[in-house]
Write a protein that holds these residues in place. Structure first.
Motif, PDB file in Angstrom:
ATOM      1  N   LEU A 290       0.828  -1.216   0.000  1.00 54.16           N
ATOM      2  CA  LEU A 290       0.000   0.000   0.000  1.00 54.16           C
ATOM      3  C   LEU A 290       0.860   1.264   0.000  1.00 54.16           C
ATOM      4  N   GLU A 291       1.943   1.268   0.796  1.00 57.84           N
ATOM      5  CA  GLU A 291       2.748   2.492   0.907  1.00 57.84           C
ATOM      6  C   GLU A 291       3.531   2.797  -0.365  1.00 57.84           C
ATOM      7  N   GLU A 292       3.566   1.860  -1.305  1.00 58.08           N
ATOM      8  CA  GLU A 292       4.243   2.123  -2.572  1.00 58.08           C
ATOM      9  C   GLU A 292       3.262   2.481  -3.686  1.00 58.08           C
ATOM     10  N   LEU A 293       1.967   2.585  -3.354  1.00 61.40           N
ATOM     11  CA  LEU A 293       0.973   2.993  -4.348  1.00 61.40           C
ATOM     12  C   LEU A 293       0.848   4.518  -4.341  1.00 61.40           C
ATOM     13  N   ALA A 294       0.610   5.084  -5.527  1.00 59.67           N
ATOM     14  CA  ALA A 294       0.670   6.537  -5.667  1.00 59.67           C
ATOM     15  C   ALA A 294      -0.517   7.249  -5.033  1.00 59.67           C
ATOM     16  N   TRP A 295      -1.727   6.720  -5.199  1.00 60.55           N
ATOM     17  CA  TRP A 295      -2.918   7.467  -4.823  1.00 60.55           C
ATOM     18  C   TRP A 295      -3.909   6.550  -4.117  1.00 60.55           C
ATOM     19  N   PRO A 296      -4.811   7.126  -3.317  1.00 59.30           N
ATOM     20  CA  PRO A 296      -5.903   6.305  -2.765  1.00 59.30           C
ATOM     21  C   PRO A 296      -6.723   5.632  -3.860  1.00 59.30           C
ATOM     22  N   SER A 297      -6.878   6.327  -4.989  1.00 57.90           N
ATOM     23  CA  SER A 297      -7.665   5.740  -6.081  1.00 57.90           C
ATOM     24  C   SER A 297      -6.953   4.538  -6.702  1.00 57.90           C
ATOM     25  N   THR A 298      -5.619   4.524  -6.625  1.00 50.57           N
ATOM     26  CA  THR A 298      -4.874   3.358  -7.110  1.00 50.57           C
ATOM     27  C   THR A 298      -5.224   2.144  -6.254  1.00 50.57           C
ATOM     28  N   ALA A 299      -5.154   2.325  -4.944  1.00 49.74           N
ATOM     29  CA  ALA A 299      -5.478   1.221  -4.031  1.00 49.74           C
ATOM     30  C   ALA A 299      -6.925   0.778  -4.204  1.00 49.74           C
ATOM     31  N   HIS A 300      -7.822   1.749  -4.390  1.00 51.93           N
ATOM     32  CA  HIS A 300      -9.236   1.426  -4.561  1.00 51.93           C
ATOM     33  C   HIS A 300      -9.452   0.584  -5.814  1.00 51.93           C
ATOM     34  N   GLY A 301      -8.818   0.986  -6.892  1.00 55.46           N
ATOM     35  CA  GLY A 301      -8.956   0.239  -8.141  1.00 55.46           C
ATOM     36  C   GLY A 301      -8.368  -1.156  -8.041  1.00 55.46           C
ATOM     37  N   LEU A 302      -7.220  -1.279  -7.386  1.00 57.07           N
ATOM     38  CA  LEU A 302      -6.586  -2.598  -7.271  1.00 57.07           C
ATOM     39  C   LEU A 302      -7.374  -3.510  -6.336  1.00 57.07           C
ATOM     40  N   ASP A 303      -7.951  -2.934  -5.279  1.00 55.84           N
ATOM     41  CA  ASP A 303      -8.824  -3.734  -4.406  1.00 55.84           C
ATOM     42  C   ASP A 303     -10.007  -4.295  -5.197  1.00 55.84           C
ATOM     43  N   ALA A 304     -10.599  -3.449  -6.021  1.00 57.47           N
ATOM     44  CA  ALA A 304     -11.745  -3.888  -6.827  1.00 57.47           C
ATOM     45  C   ALA A 304     -11.309  -4.964  -7.812  1.00 57.47           C
ATOM     46  N   TRP A 305     -10.136  -4.779  -8.402  1.00 57.53           N
ATOM     47  CA  TRP A 305      -9.632  -5.766  -9.374  1.00 57.53           C
ATOM     48  C   TRP A 305      -9.372  -7.106  -8.696  1.00 57.53           C
ATOM     49  N   ARG A 306      -8.769  -7.073  -7.490  1.00 59.05           N
ATOM     50  CA  ARG A 306      -8.487  -8.329  -6.767  1.00 59.05           C
ATOM     51  C   ARG A 306      -9.768  -9.084  -6.444  1.00 59.05           C
ATOM     52  N   ALA A 307     -10.823  -8.337  -6.137  1.00 57.10           N
ATOM     53  CA  ALA A 307     -12.084  -8.960  -5.738  1.00 57.10           C
ATOM     54  C   ALA A 307     -12.930  -9.370  -6.937  1.00 57.10           C
ATOM     55  N   TYR A 308     -12.555  -8.916  -8.129  1.00 58.22           N
ATOM     56  CA  TYR A 308     -13.408  -9.087  -9.302  1.00 58.22           C
ATOM     57  C   TYR A 308     -13.333 -10.528  -9.816  1.00 58.22           C
ATOM     58  N   GLU A 309     -14.487 -11.119 -10.010  1.00 56.94           N
ATOM     59  CA  GLU A 309     -14.572 -12.449 -10.617  1.00 56.94           C
ATOM     60  C   GLU A 309     -15.451 -12.325 -11.848  1.00 56.94           C
ATOM     61  N   PRO A 310     -14.865 -12.425 -13.023  1.00 52.48           N
ATOM     62  CA  PRO A 310     -15.685 -12.299 -14.231  1.00 52.48           C
ATOM     63  C   PRO A 310     -16.738 -13.394 -14.295  1.00 52.48           C
ATOM     64  N   HIS A 311     -17.902 -13.039 -14.805  1.00 52.64           N
ATOM     65  CA  HIS A 311     -18.974 -14.013 -14.965  1.00 52.64           C
ATOM     66  C   HIS A 311     -18.651 -14.959 -16.112  1.00 52.64           C
ATOM     67  N   GLY A 312     -19.012 -16.194 -15.915  1.00 49.21           N
ATOM     68  CA  GLY A 312     -18.823 -17.168 -17.001  1.00 49.21           C
ATOM     69  C   GLY A 312     -19.851 -16.932 -18.092  1.00 49.21           C
ATOM     70  N   PRO A 313     -19.731 -17.626 -19.204  1.00 49.24           N
ATOM     71  CA  PRO A 313     -20.682 -17.443 -20.318  1.00 49.24           C
ATOM     72  C   PRO A 313     -22.073 -17.970 -19.960  1.00 49.24           C
TER      73      PRO A 313
END
Ligand SMILES: [Zn+2]
Length: 169
Positions: free
Chosen positions: A146-169
């Motif tokens: 976290l301390e090496e990320l530039a902005w709060p929005s960077t952490a927010h976006g990466l948190d969302a990406w880590r939690a994201y599970e794409p829907h199957g077809p």
């Protein structure tokens, strides 16, 4: 923050008018009302082989920290266009957007940041030397701390990406 005194559309002097629970400078001619004026940032979460693309800034107070490719939206473009444009400028990759991943906002001197999912359609990794020292893909379990990320929005976006599970077809 200084409020408008005149309508930015037609120059009419604004009058304080109760709208949505507050007195706001408003135009009696066109209906303009002086709500918040916000800067908008637009980033791409570019995924390749399960890893996300980050750029390491080499300027300003965030020097040396990792950010999502992106930047502020110009007044003559959409947030989608800005995210694609900034990613191409900063990393050399042409990308296509796959949807909105997250949105982060700070009030006060307000900024709203939208993070889009994106995939590479062309180009080769070529870092803009004026903005970043390097760019790299990070898997979900090896993201910078976290301390090496530039902005709060960077952490927010990466948190969302880590939690994201794409829907199957
Ligand atoms: Zn007006």
């Amino acid at each position: 923050m200084t409020a408008f005194a005149f309508c930015p559309r037609d120059g009419t002097p604004l009058v304080l008018t109760p709208i949505d629970g507050r007195d706001r400078p408003a135009c009696t001619v066109c209906g303009f009302a002086d709500f918040m004026h916000v800067q908008i940032g637009a980033n791409c979460i570019v995924e390749r082989n399960g890893a996300v693309l980050l750029v390491r800034l080499n300027y300003g107070p965030r020097d040396g920290r990792w950010a999502l490719p992106g930047g502020l939206v110009e007044s003559d473009e959409t947030s989608e266009h800005a995210a694609i444009r900034e990613t191409r400028e900063e990393t050399g990759f042409t990308v296509a957007l796959d949807g909105l991943m997250s949105m982060w906002m700070r009030p006060g001197f307000p900024i709203l940041v939208v993070n889009y999912r994106a995939h590479i359609t062309g180009g080769d990794l070529q870092v803009a030397s004026g903005e970043a020292s390097e760019a790299a893909f990070f898997p979900k379990d090896r993201l910078p701390p976290l301390e090496e990320l530039a902005w709060p929005s960077t952490a927010h976006g990466l948190d969302a990406w880590r939690a994201y599970e794409p829907h199957g077809p």
